[in-house]
Design an enzyme around this catalytic site. Structure first.
Site, mmCIF file in Angstrom:
data_model
loop_
_atom_site.group_PDB
_atom_site.id
_atom_site.type_symbol
_atom_site.label_atom_id
_atom_site.label_comp_id
_atom_site.label_asym_id
_atom_site.label_seq_id
_atom_site.Cartn_x
_atom_site.Cartn_y
_atom_site.Cartn_z
ATOM 1 N N HIS A 1 -28.651 -15.276 25.125
ATOM 2 C CA HIS A 1 -27.605 -15.053 26.115
ATOM 3 C C HIS A 1 -26.905 -16.345 26.537
ATOM 4 O O HIS A 1 -26.025 -16.316 27.395
ATOM 5 C CB HIS A 1 -28.189 -14.369 27.355
ATOM 6 C CG HIS A 1 -28.461 -12.916 27.156
ATOM 7 N ND1 HIS A 1 -29.262 -12.437 26.136
ATOM 8 C CD2 HIS A 1 -28.031 -11.818 27.835
ATOM 9 C CE1 HIS A 1 -29.320 -11.120 26.206
ATOM 10 N NE2 HIS A 1 -28.577 -10.719 27.224
ATOM 11 N N HIS B 1 0.843 -1.199 0.000
ATOM 12 C CA HIS B 1 0.000 0.000 0.000
ATOM 13 C C HIS B 1 0.879 1.250 0.000
ATOM 14 O O HIS B 1 1.261 1.751 1.065
ATOM 15 C CB HIS B 1 -0.899 0.002 1.240
ATOM 16 C CG HIS B 1 -1.809 -1.186 1.328
ATOM 17 N ND1 HIS B 1 -1.368 -2.433 1.711
ATOM 18 C CD2 HIS B 1 -3.140 -1.312 1.083
ATOM 19 C CE1 HIS B 1 -2.383 -3.280 1.698
ATOM 20 N NE2 HIS B 1 -3.465 -2.631 1.324
ATOM 21 N N GLU C 1 -17.782 -4.064 24.742
ATOM 22 C CA GLU C 1 -16.953 -5.261 24.875
ATOM 23 C C GLU C 1 -15.745 -5.253 23.944
ATOM 24 O O GLU C 1 -14.638 -5.630 24.353
ATOM 25 C CB GLU C 1 -17.792 -6.529 24.616
ATOM 26 C CG GLU C 1 -18.866 -6.794 25.648
ATOM 27 C CD GLU C 1 -20.189 -6.101 25.330
ATOM 28 O OE1 GLU C 1 -21.156 -6.326 26.080
ATOM 29 O OE2 GLU C 1 -20.239 -5.341 24.322
ATOM 30 N N HIS D 1 -3.929 3.149 -3.557
ATOM 31 C CA HIS D 1 -4.098 2.642 -2.194
ATOM 32 C C HIS D 1 -3.395 1.310 -1.965
ATOM 33 O O HIS D 1 -2.541 1.205 -1.084
ATOM 34 C CB HIS D 1 -5.586 2.483 -1.864
ATOM 35 C CG HIS D 1 -5.832 1.741 -0.582
ATOM 36 N ND1 HIS D 1 -5.708 2.334 0.651
ATOM 37 C CD2 HIS D 1 -6.158 0.435 -0.344
ATOM 38 C CE1 HIS D 1 -5.960 1.436 1.602
ATOM 39 N NE2 HIS D 1 -6.244 0.277 1.020
#
Length: 661
Positions: A473, A43, A411, A274
């Protein structure tokens, strides 16, 4: 003499050369173009676009010493836009890191080269963290900055006082994790965190306008950051902006408007620069546009001398640090063995019937005051995870001299921030959430494993045993998925004694992350003898031995299902051996004779775990019985769910009797 004690090279009697930022920046561009072209991969656009910003940062601000790369009070530089790795490699070669040679630059992206496609943590090379997955670097940087503030509060400015700088891309800021971590950084007022945002307006698909039109400065102002927008190719603007950021009382975002592939005649400002080599003709045109008429990989001596001189301005700071005793925060685990023995004795004598999340909390009550390096936290589940104890003090923007972080419902950001604290050094981060939400944190856990970092994830409510919250859950495949990550240790203790042992092992595991999978439901204490040997360190061990020389039946189980195995063994007769398996990864690290002693016999083998079968076939073979889950769960009380899904002693007994026929 250790690297930390190595003095910087003596300054020459001749004055340091005057810095020509234009030529210094062009050296970065040329090396980046040439390395990508030689590798036929990489890149080039980002290093060419951010070369001016990086030149000012390293020449005027970054506190570093290539001769002592592990200087504990150095500034940290994080290349979050890791695809532009040649920017970092070029900088570290030019500034004089011994191990970053020109040959390494020429071997960019080749097997065993130190110049991997994306940066991989290697402090002697000047690489502070592994980056590449976008969003991870900027989020990990929050952990670096937070660790600096915590250690500064404990030890003072003379010993700990440095900045964390980041170069981040549009892609970094699009990733959701950046929202989580940067929001928390603003909330905590991490004023020594400075992000240089490469606002080049280009993605792989084309213009950022295709998918990304939000007002980034306004977004970061809403987080509580100091925000500036500058021309990323104007050296005076760059210097003024970084200086202003360094004096801000909030974390800083400097939006650097740049041109990707700067200098390329037809690819500047375009997606084509890029992620692919520019090509010989385009490189020749770029050399002409930049006024750089040197052959590939050649940096003229005058430009190299400029670069090699920039770290000399840090000699006073380095000398002051040495005069203060070359302070580096240390992790003292001298009390760990004693604490573990005390905990095991207590659990064995008291025989509590408690959830392992509760016995984990009891462990932390002793561990946190005994080990200063432990920094706890939770993703808004403190009471459920039992991660905060009497000795815990919350960290906030007005008090960094604490040991507990309220991460909020973040999280993924939490896991990356923990990685940054571990990488910084001097701290052992642990944090809590539900095991089900390991998926939110998984990319950062994987990076911790790749980087060999000691971070501890307390993941409670580890099965259908959580009950009424239902299948959204209830972890089913999560234990298997975490065990699949190389260099990751998944601990699932069956009682308080094993929980204490697993905490000891996780804290001692310097080069890998650990998962503590803990129950919501109460479990009996199965280890009645506080054996001084840490049996969990074997990964699997005989909890209940059969009467004869060889078992007729071997029951393998982990966590809450070890109780079921013990109950089944009592009814199946004295030919049954019960093996507790608190950590599969440690078991497979034992010598062959030990592994064979548990696996290589002709007994009927059954494994019991309230998860999927996948990791257990290595224990029981594909034709043996597995008692566990093969579907998602249901919403009901835990006892009803175990019966509904057939994870019972009766199911184990039935499976054994079918094999006996």
């Amino acid at each position: 003499m250790s690297p930390s004690q190595t003095a910087m090279p003596a300054q020459s009697e001749t004055p340091a050369p005057a810095l020509d930022f234009k030529q210094m920046s062009n050296a970065i561009r040329a090396l980046s173009m040439d390395a990508v072209q030689k590798a036929n991969s990489g890149h080039p656009g980002m290093p060419m676009g951010m070369a001016d910003v990086a030149t000012v940062l390293y020449s005027k601000f970054l506190k570093f010493n290539p001769a002592a790369p592990d200087w504990a009070d150095r500034d940290r530089f994080i290349l979050s836009a890791g695809h532009g790795s040649m920017l970092l490699y070029a900088l570290n070669y030019l500034t004089g890191y011994d191990k970053m040679t020109l040959e390494e630059i020429k071997n960019f992206r080749q097997l065993h080269a130190k110049t991997a496609g994306h940066p991989e943590v290697d402090v002697p090379l000047g690489i502070e963290t592994t980056t590449g997955p976008l969003g991870q670097g900027i989020s990990t940087a929050v952990g670096f900055a937070l660790a600096e503030r915590i250690l500064n509060a404990r030890h003072g400015n003379d010993k700990v006082n440095h900045f964390t700088y980041v170069i981040a891309s549009d892609g970094d800021l699009m990733e959701g994790i950046s929202h989580e971590a940067c929001s928390l950084a603003g909330h905590l007022g991490l004023s020594k965190l400075i992000v240089l945002y490469d606002q080049n307006g280009i993605t792989i698909d084309g213009s950022t306008d295709l998918s990304y039109t939000e007002n980034v400065p306004t977004r970061f102002k809403a987080y509580g950051w100091n925000v500036q927008t500058i021309d990323g190719h104007n050296f005076e603007d760059i210097e003024a902006a970084i200086d202003a950021a360094a004096h801000s009382d909030a974390p800083s975002l400097i939006c650097c408007r740049t041109k990707i592939g700067f200098g390329a005649p037809t690819k500047e400002g375009k997606a084509s620069s890029h992620g692919a080599p520019l090509g010989d003709d385009e490189i020749a045109g770029a050399r002409e546009n930049l006024g750089w008429d040197h052959p590939p990989f050649e940096v003229p001596e005058d430009v190299l001398s400029m670069w090699r001189s920039v770290s000399e301005r840090n000699q006073p700071a380095y000398s002051k640090w040495q005069s203060n005793g070359s302070f580096a925060p240390e992790i003292d685990l001298s009390k760990l063995e004693e604490i573990t023995a005390e905990l095991k004795k207590s659990f064995a004598e008291e025989q509590p019937k408690k959830a392992t999340r509760q016995t984990s909390g009891a462990c932390l009550e002793k561990l946190v005051p005994g080990i200063d390096a432990l920094i706890g936290g939770s993703a808004d589940l403190t009471g459920s995870n039992n991660t905060k104890v009497e000795a815990s003090t919350s960290i906030d923007s007005k008090n960094y001299n604490g040991n507990y972080i309220n991460y909020g419902v973040r999280e993924h950001g939490m896991a990356a921030i923990m990685n940054g604290m571990a990488l910084h050094g001097g701290l052992i981060p642990y944090s809590g959430t539900f095991l089900q939400f390991a998926d939110y944190a998984r990319p950062a856990i994987r990076l911790a494993a790749l980087m060999k970092q000691r971070v501890i994830h307390v993941m409670t409510h580890d099965s259908i045993g959580l009950g009424e919250d239902g299948p959204t859950h209830q972890p089913i495949e999560h234990l298997a998925a975490l065990r699949a990550i190389p260099n990751t240790y998944v601990f699932r203790p069956c009682d308080g004694v094993e929980t204490a042992e697993c905490w000891q092992l996780a804290i001692q595991k310097e080069n890998a992350p650990s998962i503590l999978a803990l129950t919501r439901q109460g479990l009996p204490t199965l280890r009645e003898d506080p054996d001084p040997v840490n049996k969990s360190s074997l990964g699997a061990y005989i909890l209940e031995e059969c009467a004869g020389d060889e078992p007729e039946v071997t029951l393998f189980a982990s966590g809450s299902e070890v109780q079921i195995a013990m109950e089944a063994a009592e009814e199946l007769g004295d030919g049954v051996r019960v093996v507790s398996v608190p950590c599969m990864e440690l078991f497979w690290e034992q010598d062959g004779a030990y592994i064979e002693s548990l696996l290589c016999n002709k007994s009927i083998k059954v494994a019991i775990e309230a998860g999927i079968r996948q990791p257990w076939d290595a224990f029981i073979s594909g034709h043996s019985a597995f008692i566990g889950m093969s579907t998602f769960g249901e919403s009901a009380p835990a006892g009803d769910l175990y019966k509904h899904f057939g994870i019972t002693k009766e199911a184990v007994i039935d499976a054994v009797n079918k094999k006996r026929k």
